[in-house]
Design a protein around this motif. Structure first.
Motif, PDB file in Angstrom:
ATOM      1  N   ARG A   4       0.831  -1.196   0.000  1.00 35.02           N
ATOM      2  CA  ARG A   4       0.000   0.000   0.000  1.00 35.02           C
ATOM      3  C   ARG A   4       0.871   1.254   0.000  1.00 35.02           C
ATOM      4  NH1 ARG A   4      -3.430   0.877   5.097  1.00 35.02           N
ATOM      5  NH2 ARG A   4      -3.991  -1.252   4.600  1.00 35.02           N
ATOM      6  N   ARG A   5       1.955   1.221   0.789  1.00 39.03           N
ATOM      7  CA  ARG A   5       2.864   2.359   0.849  1.00 39.03           C
ATOM      8  C   ARG A   5       3.452   2.666  -0.520  1.00 39.03           C
ATOM      9  NH1 ARG A   5       7.432   2.557   5.420  1.00 39.03           N
ATOM     10  NH2 ARG A   5       8.095   0.742   4.268  1.00 39.03           N
TER      11      ARG A   5
ATOM     12  N   ALA B 115      14.957  23.225  -4.187  1.00 34.63           N
ATOM     13  CA  ALA B 115      15.137  23.689  -2.809  1.00 34.63           C
ATOM     14  C   ALA B 115      13.859  24.326  -2.263  1.00 34.63           C
ATOM     15  CB  ALA B 115      16.296  24.688  -2.739  1.00 34.63           C
ATOM     16  N   LEU B 116      13.109  24.998  -3.127  1.00 34.06           N
ATOM     17  CA  LEU B 116      11.866  25.641  -2.698  1.00 34.06           C
ATOM     18  C   LEU B 116      10.709  24.661  -2.564  1.00 34.06           C
ATOM     19  CD1 LEU B 116      12.069  28.842  -4.928  1.00 34.06           C
ATOM     20  CD2 LEU B 116      12.520  28.673  -2.468  1.00 34.06           C
ATOM     21  N   VAL B 117      10.635  23.660  -3.445  1.00 32.94           N
ATOM     22  CA  VAL B 117       9.499  22.744  -3.507  1.00 32.94           C
ATOM     23  C   VAL B 117       9.662  21.535  -2.585  1.00 32.94           C
ATOM     24  CG1 VAL B 117       8.294  21.168  -5.087  1.00 32.94           C
ATOM     25  CG2 VAL B 117       8.858  23.476  -5.812  1.00 32.94           C
ATOM     26  N   SER B 118      10.884  21.132  -2.315  1.00 36.63           N
ATOM     27  CA  SER B 118      11.129  19.898  -1.539  1.00 36.63           C
ATOM     28  C   SER B 118      10.404  19.841  -0.201  1.00 36.63           C
ATOM     29  CB  SER B 118      12.625  19.686  -1.323  1.00 36.63           C
ATOM     30  OG  SER B 118      13.240  19.331  -2.514  1.00 36.63           O
ATOM     31  N   PRO B 119      10.481  20.866   0.642  1.00 33.93           N
ATOM     32  CA  PRO B 119       9.775  20.753   1.935  1.00 33.93           C
ATOM     33  C   PRO B 119       8.274  20.530   1.774  1.00 33.93           C
ATOM     34  CG  PRO B 119      11.337  22.553   1.999  1.00 33.93           C
ATOM     35  CD  PRO B 119      11.281  22.085   0.568  1.00 33.93           C
ATOM     36  N   TRP B 120       7.668  21.221   0.819  1.00 34.22           N
ATOM     37  CA  TRP B 120       6.233  21.045   0.578  1.00 34.22           C
ATOM     38  C   TRP B 120       5.932  19.624   0.118  1.00 34.22           C
ATOM     39  CZ3 TRP B 120       4.173  19.833  -4.259  1.00 34.22           C
ATOM     40  CH2 TRP B 120       2.780  19.718  -4.279  1.00 34.22           C
ATOM     41  N   PHE B 121       6.686  19.136  -0.856  1.00 30.17           N
ATOM     42  CA  PHE B 121       6.405  17.816  -1.405  1.00 30.17           C
ATOM     43  C   PHE B 121       6.710  16.708  -0.392  1.00 30.17           C
ATOM     44  CE2 PHE B 121       7.236  14.066  -4.077  1.00 30.17           C
ATOM     45  CZ  PHE B 121       5.990  13.972  -4.661  1.00 30.17           C
ATOM     46  N   LEU B 122       7.763  16.858   0.395  1.00 30.73           N
ATOM     47  CA  LEU B 122       8.057  15.867   1.435  1.00 30.73           C
ATOM     48  C   LEU B 122       6.936  15.820   2.464  1.00 30.73           C
ATOM     49  CD1 LEU B 122      11.863  16.507   1.918  1.00 30.73           C
ATOM     50  CD2 LEU B 122      10.795  14.496   0.877  1.00 30.73           C
ATOM     51  N   ALA B 123       6.408  16.991   2.822  1.00 24.87           N
ATOM     52  CA  ALA B 123       5.290  17.030   3.762  1.00 24.87           C
ATOM     53  C   ALA B 123       4.048  16.368   3.143  1.00 24.87           C
ATOM     54  CB  ALA B 123       4.978  18.472   4.156  1.00 24.87           C
ATOM     55  N   LEU B 124       3.811  16.609   1.866  1.00 25.50           N
ATOM     56  CA  LEU B 124       2.688  15.971   1.175  1.00 25.50           C
ATOM     57  C   LEU B 124       2.834  14.455   1.175  1.00 25.50           C
ATOM     58  CD1 LEU B 124       0.143  16.206  -0.723  1.00 25.50           C
ATOM     59  CD2 LEU B 124       1.802  16.075  -2.599  1.00 25.50           C
ATOM     60  N   GLN B 125       4.021  13.969   0.830  1.00 24.07           N
ATOM     61  CA  GLN B 125       4.247  12.529   0.807  1.00 24.07           C
ATOM     62  C   GLN B 125       4.086  11.918   2.200  1.00 24.07           C
ATOM     63  OE1 GLN B 125       8.145  12.291  -1.125  1.00 24.07           O
ATOM     64  NE2 GLN B 125       7.160  11.150  -2.775  1.00 24.07           N
ATOM     65  N   THR B 126       4.669  12.544   3.194  1.00 17.73           N
ATOM     66  CA  THR B 126       4.598  12.022   4.553  1.00 17.73           C
ATOM     67  C   THR B 126       3.166  11.988   5.046  1.00 17.73           C
ATOM     68  OG1 THR B 126       6.809  12.892   4.994  1.00 17.73           O
ATOM     69  CG2 THR B 126       5.470  12.331   6.904  1.00 17.73           C
ATOM     70  N   ARG B 127       2.448  13.063   4.819  1.00 22.33           N
ATOM     71  CA  ARG B 127       1.044  13.127   5.265  1.00 22.33           C
ATOM     72  C   ARG B 127       0.181  12.121   4.510  1.00 22.33           C
ATOM     73  NH1 ARG B 127      -2.402  13.685   9.163  1.00 22.33           N
ATOM     74  NH2 ARG B 127      -4.270  14.815   8.592  1.00 22.33           N
ATOM     75  N   THR B 128       0.389  11.988   3.219  1.00 20.63           N
ATOM     76  CA  THR B 128      -0.383  11.036   2.419  1.00 20.63           C
ATOM     77  C   THR B 128      -0.104   9.605   2.870  1.00 20.63           C
ATOM     78  OG1 THR B 128      -0.267  12.550   0.553  1.00 20.63           O
ATOM     79  CG2 THR B 128      -0.911  10.299   0.069  1.00 20.63           C
TER      80      THR B 128
ATOM     81  N   ARG C 245       0.836   8.671   5.851  1.00 27.25           N
ATOM     82  CA  ARG C 245       0.182   8.486   7.159  1.00 27.25           C
ATOM     83  C   ARG C 245      -1.319   8.275   7.002  1.00 27.25           C
ATOM     84  NH1 ARG C 245       3.101  13.144   9.863  1.00 27.25           N
ATOM     85  NH2 ARG C 245       5.108  12.219  10.351  1.00 27.25           N
ATOM     86  N   LEU C 246      -1.953   9.057   6.146  1.00 27.68           N
ATOM     87  CA  LEU C 246      -3.397   8.913   5.921  1.00 27.68           C
ATOM     88  C   LEU C 246      -3.750   7.546   5.332  1.00 27.68           C
ATOM     89  CD1 LEU C 246      -4.362  12.431   4.521  1.00 27.68           C
ATOM     90  CD2 LEU C 246      -5.011  11.445   6.725  1.00 27.68           C
ATOM     91  N   ALA C 247      -2.848   7.014   4.534  1.00 28.63           N
ATOM     92  CA  ALA C 247      -3.092   5.707   3.919  1.00 28.63           C
ATOM     93  C   ALA C 247      -2.763   4.551   4.867  1.00 28.63           C
ATOM     94  CB  ALA C 247      -2.271   5.570   2.649  1.00 28.63           C
ATOM     95  N   GLY C 248      -2.274   4.887   6.044  1.00 31.99           N
ATOM     96  CA  GLY C 248      -1.989   3.852   7.027  1.00 31.99           C
ATOM     97  C   GLY C 248      -0.593   3.281   6.964  1.00 31.99           C
ATOM     98  N   GLY C 249       0.274   3.903   6.209  1.00 34.59           N
ATOM     99  CA  GLY C 249       1.660   3.436   6.126  1.00 34.59           C
ATOM    100  C   GLY C 249       2.584   4.468   6.725  1.00 34.59           C
ATOM    101  N   ALA C 250       3.385   4.049   7.684  1.00 31.89           N
ATOM    102  CA  ALA C 250       4.356   4.962   8.287  1.00 31.89           C
ATOM    103  C   ALA C 250       5.461   5.257   7.280  1.00 31.89           C
ATOM    104  CB  ALA C 250       4.930   4.355   9.562  1.00 31.89           C
ATOM    105  N   THR C 251       6.213   6.331   7.509  1.00 32.20           N
ATOM    106  CA  THR C 251       7.263   6.719   6.565  1.00 32.20           C
ATOM    107  C   THR C 251       8.627   6.170   6.944  1.00 32.20           C
ATOM    108  OG1 THR C 251       7.574   8.780   7.748  1.00 32.20           O
ATOM    109  CG2 THR C 251       6.135   8.817   5.802  1.00 32.20           C
TER     110      THR C 251
ATOM    111  N   ALA D 223       7.574  -1.907   9.597  1.00 32.18           N
ATOM    112  CA  ALA D 223       8.495  -2.749   8.841  1.00 32.18           C
ATOM    113  C   ALA D 223       7.826  -3.445   7.667  1.00 32.18           C
ATOM    114  CB  ALA D 223       9.136  -3.771   9.758  1.00 32.18           C
ATOM    115  N   HIS D 224       6.551  -3.692   7.727  1.00 24.63           N
ATOM    116  CA  HIS D 224       5.901  -4.450   6.657  1.00 24.63           C
ATOM    117  C   HIS D 224       5.001  -3.610   5.792  1.00 24.63           C
ATOM    118  CE1 HIS D 224       7.515  -8.025   8.405  1.00 24.63           C
ATOM    119  NE2 HIS D 224       7.022  -7.664   9.581  1.00 24.63           N
ATOM    120  N   GLY D 225       4.710  -2.339   6.157  1.00 29.69           N
ATOM    121  CA  GLY D 225       3.928  -1.360   5.457  1.00 29.69           C
ATOM    122  C   GLY D 225       3.043  -1.836   4.432  1.00 29.69           C
TER     123      GLY D 225
END
Length: 173
Positions: A2-3, A144-157, A159-165, A171-173
């Motif tokens: 799923r991750r 450099a400008l977009v990375s923090p936004w996109f990393l936050a988007l990926q991390t949040r997405t 988490r919402l999908a139930g897979g830790a980052t 470990a089995h995501g």
């Protein structure tokens, strides 16, 4: 699994946004390359197999839209994942600034490798050297400008999908 699917969907979104941005930048003769952003987070946090699957998927997505031999981006992205995973134990990979720096350095390496392959295939490559460097500078600044936004988007997405980052927390995501 799923991750990996959720991660790929965020990459697909990024690919679509970068493709649109490149379309809009065409009159100015600038093209953005954000390849480091496609492999950075997964290489730093996922297990090797999962990160490689994501790298190949993102690479094939890039390969579909370029005149380069099919698989060029996929192999370059996979090599970047292997390299990052080889050195990631030396990095404070849970620190946002470190992650952005890894992505910037990875993007630089990927850009140079893929540009070298592309320039070898062109008969008049000598005239494109200044274009390559202007694209590199523009890409790194945007990255450099977009990375923090996109990393936050990926991390949040993820988490919402139930897979830790991080592999430590899921470990089995």
């Amino acid at each position: 699994m799923r991750r990996t699917v959720v991660f790929f969907l965020t990459q697909l979104l990024l690919w679509a946004l970068v493709s649109q941005a490149n379309h809009e930048l065409t009159p100015w003769g600038i093209a953005l390359f954000l390849g480091g952003l496609f492999v950075g987070l997964s290489a730093l946090t996922f297990e090797r197999r999962e990160a490689l699957v994501g790298a190949f998927a993102a690479g094939f997505l890039h390969d579909a839209g370029t005149p380069l031999p099919f698989g060029t981006h996929a192999l370059a992205f996979a090599a970047a994942v292997v390299f990052i995973q080889h050195v990631r134990h030396r990095l404070n990979r849970h620190e946002g600034l470190v992650t952005v720096m890894v992505i910037l350095i990875t993007n630089l390496g990927l850009f140079l490798v893929i540009s070298a392959v592309a320039l070898r295939l062109l008969p008049d490559a000598d005239q494109l050297t200044s274009r390559v460097f202007s694209d590199l500078i523009a890409s790194q600044v945007v990255l450099a400008l977009v990375s923090p936004w996109f990393l936050a988007l990926q991390t949040r997405t993820l988490r919402l999908a139930g897979g830790a980052t991080s592999p430590e927390s899921n470990a089995h995501g």
